[in-house]
Design a protein around this motif. Structure first.
Motif, PDB file in Angstrom:
ATOM      1  N   THR A  86       0.840  -1.202   0.000  1.00 39.32           N
ATOM      2  CA  THR A  86       0.000   0.000   0.000  1.00 39.32           C
ATOM      3  C   THR A  86       0.867   1.242   0.000  1.00 39.32           C
ATOM      4  OG1 THR A  86      -1.339  -1.255   1.545  1.00 39.32           O
ATOM      5  CG2 THR A  86      -2.057   0.972   1.065  1.00 39.32           C
ATOM      6  N   PHE A 103      -4.596  -5.659   1.283  1.00 39.12           N
ATOM      7  CA  PHE A 103      -4.077  -4.634   0.386  1.00 39.12           C
ATOM      8  C   PHE A 103      -5.230  -3.786  -0.141  1.00 39.12           C
ATOM      9  CE2 PHE A 103      -1.457  -4.099  -3.776  1.00 39.12           C
ATOM     10  CZ  PHE A 103      -1.203  -2.784  -3.429  1.00 39.12           C
ATOM     11  N   THR A 112      -6.771  -1.698   2.772  1.00 36.36           N
ATOM     12  CA  THR A 112      -5.937  -0.556   3.181  1.00 36.36           C
ATOM     13  C   THR A 112      -5.902   0.511   2.092  1.00 36.36           C
ATOM     14  OG1 THR A 112      -4.061  -1.921   2.554  1.00 36.36           O
ATOM     15  CG2 THR A 112      -4.349  -1.521   4.884  1.00 36.36           C
ATOM     16  N   LEU A 113      -5.936   0.051   0.827  1.00 34.87           N
ATOM     17  CA  LEU A 113      -5.923   1.021  -0.265  1.00 34.87           C
ATOM     18  C   LEU A 113      -7.176   1.891  -0.206  1.00 34.87           C
ATOM     19  CD1 LEU A 113      -3.683   1.221  -2.322  1.00 34.87           C
ATOM     20  CD2 LEU A 113      -5.141   0.100  -3.968  1.00 34.87           C
TER      21      LEU A 113
END
Lengths: 311, 273
Positions: free
Chosen positions: B82, B158, B161-162
C-alpha cells in the motif's frame, strides 16, 4: 433498477459470459458439429496412422488438442463444456434456495432473535464450511452404502445439505435487516391502519430488501461454487460416484469417478493423480476461477448501481 | 485494553452449544453410527487408526505457527505494498486496484495448486528445489504453506488498506499537515498509517474466518499434519474437542477485538458530539 444495471459495463460482461457459457453448454453438439457420445467416450489407447499403439492415457494437450485428457482418456475440453450447465445450474439453484429458505424462516417470526441459530453461527465461524459440509456428506455416504437409495434421492439430500450449510448465517443477516425495516415509522403506521402481516411483508418489506437480496444471491453463488470445488477435492461428488478399478491385476487401484459431469467432479476425480496430469485439474480450476470472476463483476456492477442510486 | 470476562463466557457458551449441535446433527439426521466400533479418542485416515491425544497438541502448534506467520506476512506485505502504491501516480493506482479485484476472485484452491505446480516446474527445468512441496515422513515444511496461506489475505488486506487510504487522504488533518509543509512521505508514514491500522481492526473477523478456511485447503493439498486434517477426520466427541481447541482461543481474540472496536467507535462518537 434494471435499466441502470444495463448501463453498467461490468454487469453486462459478466452476465453475457455466463449466459453464453450456459447456451454453449446446452447446444455444443450442434454448434461444434460433433457427436456427443463419441466425444465423451473413454479412449483406451492412442493409435498412430498405421494403427500402432503410441500412448496410454492421460494424454497431454499436445497429443489430444485442445486440452488433453484425464486418467481414463476422456477429453477434458468436452467434459468441461458439458459440465458447465450442471455446475452453473446447481450453484444457482442452491443459492436461490438458501435465500428463499432463510427469508421464509425469518419472516415466520421476525421478532425472535433465533438464539439457537446464533449458537450455530458462532460455532461455524471456527469450522470451515467445507469441513462442515464434509461431515454431513460423509455420514450420508455411509448411510447410502448401507442401504442403497436412488440417485435422485441422493442428489436431493446432497443439495439439501449444501443449502442447509449456508442458511444459518443468512438468517442472522436477514433477521437484522428485517428488524430494522419493521422498526421504521411507516411500517408501524401501516399496522396501525389495520393491514395484515402478510400484506406488509409482501408490499413493504420485500421491495425494500430486493436490492440486498440480489446482491446476497450473487455472493451466495460464488460461495457455493467455492464450496463445490472444495468438496470435489475431498472426493465428495454431487450425484454419487462409481468405483472403477484401474491398474493391473497385481496392483488394482480402485478409483471413484463421479456420475454427474460437473466441474468439481472432474477436479476430484483427477486430484489423486495430480502430478501425472496437471492439465486435468488446472483446466477445471481455471474455469472455476473465470466463472467466479464473472460473478464478481456482476456483484461489482450491482454495487456500483446501488451507490449511484443513493447519491 | 477493554475486556469483560462475562461477555466472553456468554460468547463461549453459545459457541460450545453450537459445536455440540453440529457434532451430533449428522448422526441425528442420517441415523448412522459413525463411530464404527472404535475408541472415542481415536480417528482413522485410510483405515489406519491414530490416537487423538497427545499428538493433537503438536499438530495444533504446527497449524497455528503457519496461521499466524501467514497472517503476519500478509499484514506486513499488504502495508508495504500500500505504501508503494500511494507513491504511484493516479492512473497506475487505478490499474493496481483493478488487478486486485481480479486477483481477489481467484479461488484459494487455484492458488495453492498453481503454486505447487510452479515449484515443480521450476525444479524440473532448472533443478533448483525452492522448497519442499509436500510433507514427507513427518518432516514438517514451513516456507511454502506460509507463503501460500499469506497470498489471499495479502490481496484482501491490500485492497482494504488502499480503500481506507483513499478515504483518509481527504481528511482535514492531512490537508493541515500538507499546508504546514510536511512532505507526503512523512505524513503517510507518521499519521495516515497509524490511523489506518486502527480501522483495519474492524475487518479482523472476515480475515480470520477466511484464513481458517484457507488453512484447511492448504493443509489438505500439501498433505500437512495439521489441526484441520484432524478436524476433517474425527467424529463425535473427538470432533467436538478438536473444534473447541480452535474455537476457544479464537473466540478470545474476537472478543478482545470486538470490545476494543466498540470502544473506538464510541470514542469517535463522543469526539463528534
Amino acid at each position: 433498477m434494471i435499466i441502470k444495471l444495463v448501463k453498467q459495463p461490468q454487469f453486462i460482461i459478466g452476465f453475457l459470459f455466463i449466459a453464453c457459457l450456459l447456451i454453449f453448454s446446452f447446444y455444443w453438439p450442434n454448434l461444434l458439429d460433433v457427436d456427443k457420445a463419441e466425444s465423451l467416450k473413454l479412449q483406451d489407447f492412442l493409435y498412430d496412422d498405421e494403427g500402432r499403439i503410441i500412448d496410454a492415457p492421460p494424454y497431454s494437450p499436445s497429443q489430444v488438442p485442445p486440452l488433453g485428457s484425464d486418467m481414463f482418456g476422456k477429453q477434458i475440453f468436452y467434459q468441461i463444456i458439458d459440465g458447465a450447465k450442471y455446475t452453473i445450474l446447481i450453484a444457482l439453484g442452491i443459492a436461490l434456495f438458501r435465500i428463499l429458505f432463510s427469508v421464509g424462516i425469518t419472516l415466520i417470526n421476525p421478532k425472535s432473535s433465533f438464539s439457537f441459530l446464533n449458537d450455530i453461527v458462532q460455532a461455524t465461524l471456527y469450522i470451515p464450511t467445507a469441513i462442515l459440509a464434509f461431515i454431513f456428506m460423509n455420514s450420508l455416504i455411509v448411510k447410502q452404502s448401507m442401504e442403497p437409495m436412488s440417485t435422485m434421492k441422493l442428489i436431493v439430500l446432497q443439495c439439501l445439505i449444501l443449502i442447509g450449510v449456508g442458511v444459518p448465517p443468512l438468517i442472522s443477516t436477514f433477521s437484522r435487516e428485517i428488524k430494522a425495516i419493521l422498526n421504521k415509522d411507516y411500517i408501524t403506521n401501516t399496522f396501525a391502519l389495520g393491514s395484515k402481516k402478510f400484506y406488509v411483508y409482501y408490499k413493504h418489506v420485500l421491495p425494500e430488501l430486493s436490492t440486498k437480496l440480489v446482491l446476497l444471491f450473487a455472493q451466495q453463488v460464488v460461495q457455493t461454487l467455492i464450496l463445490m470445488a472444495h468438496l470435489g477435492v475431498l472426493a465428495i461428488f454431487i450425484g454419487g460416484s462409481a468405483i472403477v478399478v484401474l491398474g493391473d491385476i497385481f496392483s488394482p487401484m480402485p478409483v471413484a469417478i463421479p456420475l454427474a459431469g460437473e466441474w468439481a467432479g472432474i477436479i476430484g476425480m483427477n486430484f489423486a493423480k495430480v502430478k501425472a496430469a496437471p492439465w486435468a485439474i488446472l483446466t477445471p480450476l481455471t474455469f472455476f476461477a473465470v466463472l467466479i470472476f464473472a460473478l464478481n463483476m456482476i456483484i461489482q456492477g450491482i454495487q456500483n448501481c446501488l451507490e449511484t442510486n443513493k447519491s | 485494553m477493554n475486556f469483560s470476562l462475562r461477555s466472553y463466557l456468554k460468547r463461549l457458551r453459545s459457541t460450545i452449544l453450537g459445536i455440540l449441535i453440529i457434532s451430533i446433527l449428522p448422526a441425528l439426521l442420517f441415523g448412522t453410527n459413525t463411530q464404527l466400533e472404535q475408541n472415542v479418542w481415536e480417528y482413522s485416515i485410510n483405515r489406519l487408526k491414530y490416537p487423538l491425544f497427545p499428538d493433537v497438541f503438536e499438530k495444533y502448534q504446527y497449524s497455528m505457527t503457519i496461521f499466524f506467520c501467514a497472517l503476519l506476512t500478509g499484514l506486513v506485505a499488504a502495508l508495504i505494498l500500500t505504501f508503494f502504491t500511494t507513491l504511484l501516480p493516479r492512473f497506475l493506482q487505478r490499474i493496481v486496484y483493478g488487478l486486485l479485484t481480479f486477483l481477489e476472485s481467484l479461488p484459494d484452491l487455484f492458488i495453492v495448486v498453481v503454486l505447487q505446480f510452479a515449484i515443480i516446474y521450476i525444479y524440473k527445468s532448472t533443478g533448483v528445489l525452492l522448497s519442499n512441496i509436500s510433507n514427507v515422513y513427518n518432516n514438517p515444511i514451513y516456507l511454502l504453506p506460509i507463503l501460500t496461506l499469506s497470498i489471499l489475505p495479502t490481496i484482501q488486506l491490500f485492497k482494504i488498506t488502499l480503500l481506507l487510504m483513499k478515504d483518509e487522504q481527504h481528511k482535514p488533518y492531512v490537508t493541515v499537515a500538507r499546508s504546514m509543509g510536511l512532505s507526503r512521505l512523512y505524513i503517510t508514514i507518521a499519521h495516515v498509517f497509524r490511523n489506518i491500522l486502527t480501522s483495519l481492526v474492524q475487518y479482523y473477523k472476515t480475515i480470520f474466518v477466511f484464513m481458517l478456511s484457507n488453512l484447511f485447503i492448504v493443509e489438505y493439498v500439501f498433505n500437512l499434519n495439521g489441526i484441520m486434517n484432524v478436524l476433517l477426520n474425527t467424529k463425535g466427541v473427538a470432533f467436538m474437542v478438536t473444534a473447541l481447541m480452535i474455537a476457544i482461543p479464537f473466540s478470545l481474540l474476537f472478543e478482545i477485538a470486538e470490545s476494543n472496536t466498540i470502544k473506538l467507535t464510541k470514542q469517535e462518537e463522543e469526539e463528534a458530539a
